[in-house]
Design a protein around this motif. Structure first.
Motif, short mmCIF file in Angstrom:
data_model
loop_
_atom_site.label_atom_id
_atom_site.label_comp_id
_atom_site.label_asym_id
_atom_site.label_seq_id
_atom_site.Cartn_x
_atom_site.Cartn_y
_atom_site.Cartn_z
N VAL A 170 0.87 -1.24 0.07
CA VAL A 170 0.01 -0.03 0.20
C VAL A 170 0.85 1.24 0.03
O VAL A 170 1.78 1.33 0.86
N LYS A 171 0.68 2.09 -1.11
CA LYS A 171 1.65 3.13 -1.29
C LYS A 171 1.96 4.22 -0.02
O LYS A 171 2.85 4.47 0.63
N LYS A 172 0.74 4.41 0.93
CA LYS A 172 0.87 5.21 2.06
C LYS A 172 1.67 4.61 3.18
O LYS A 172 2.48 5.29 3.59
N HIS A 232 7.09 8.65 -6.13
CA HIS A 232 5.73 9.06 -5.40
C HIS A 232 6.12 10.00 -4.29
O HIS A 232 5.28 10.83 -4.17
N ASP A 267 1.90 0.68 -14.70
CA ASP A 267 0.68 0.94 -15.48
C ASP A 267 0.23 -0.01 -16.66
O ASP A 267 -0.75 0.14 -17.15
N GLY A 269 -2.19 -1.49 -7.31
CA GLY A 269 -2.85 -0.99 -6.31
C GLY A 269 -2.82 0.80 -6.57
O GLY A 269 -2.84 1.28 -7.79
N ASP A 270 -2.53 1.40 -5.47
CA ASP A 270 -2.21 3.08 -5.48
C ASP A 270 -0.84 3.43 -5.85
O ASP A 270 -0.65 4.64 -5.68
N LYS A 292 -0.24 3.20 -8.83
CA LYS A 292 -0.29 3.92 -10.35
C LYS A 292 -1.34 4.95 -10.16
O LYS A 292 -2.25 4.95 -9.27
#
Length: 184
Positions: free
Chosen positions: A45-47, A78, A99, A110-111, A113
């Motif tokens: 998860v990016k966060k 990011h 992508d 997930g997030d 992209k």
């Protein structure tokens, strides 16, 4: 810039780096290097990943140089805007193109992209392979152009990981040393 004067943060990509992977070898060879350990490697998860990276950068006692592989490169792109003050440079190896549909079977990106296309606020160098199954050579060049990095053609080197025969990866270590010299 000398390696001994920096904190080298090694950022693996999707999945756990296997014993013998160049990232783990570099950790063992450079006394100021450490791996950024993420809690969820197969469903990132990016966060959460970015939070852990920011935490590691903030904990550093010296200027930071990032060394990222695959999804780790995308994480750096990011997070560049929040990392800019303490990061002196980033060495990016074999970015993965999240992508692209169906990049890996069990994770759709997930997030992470879309992959950011903004220039990085610190010097960076991108190393790409001509036959990387996770990112075409042309797409890696697009990343380098968008991010404002210098670019290195690694030839037909696969994903520059253990599976492609890059455990020790001495060429990478030499390239990284040249990058560090450029950081002054």
């Amino acid at each position: 810039m000398k390696i001994s004067e920096t904190d080298i943060l090694l950022i693996p990509g999707y999945g756990k780096p296997l014993p013998g992977h160049w990232i783990l070898r570099w950790r063992d060879k450079m006394p100021t290097a450490r791996v950024v350990k993420q809690t969820e490697l197969l469903a990132p998860v990016k966060k959460e990943w970015l939070g852990k990276l920011v935490e590691e950068v903030e904990a550093a006692g010296r200027p930071v140089v990032l060394v990222a592989h695959s999804l780790g490169c995308i994480l750096v792109a990011h997070g560049a805007h929040v990392l800019r003050d303490k990061v002196r440079g980033a060495y990016l190896v074999a970015p993965s193109d999240w992508d692209r549909e169906g990049l890996v079977e069990d994770f759709d990106g997930g997030d992470f992209k879309p992959v950011p296309q903004d220039p990085l606020p610190f010097p960076a160098h991108l190393v790409a392979s001509r036959n990387d199954s996770y990112c075409t050579f042309e797409r890696a060049q697009e990343f380098a152009n968008a991010w404002g990095t210098t670019f290195q053609d690694a030839g037909e080197a696969g994903h520059i990981n253990l599976e492609s025969g890059h455990g020790p990866w001495p060429e990478g270590m030499m390239s990284f040393a040249h990058f560090m010299k450029r950081l002054g």
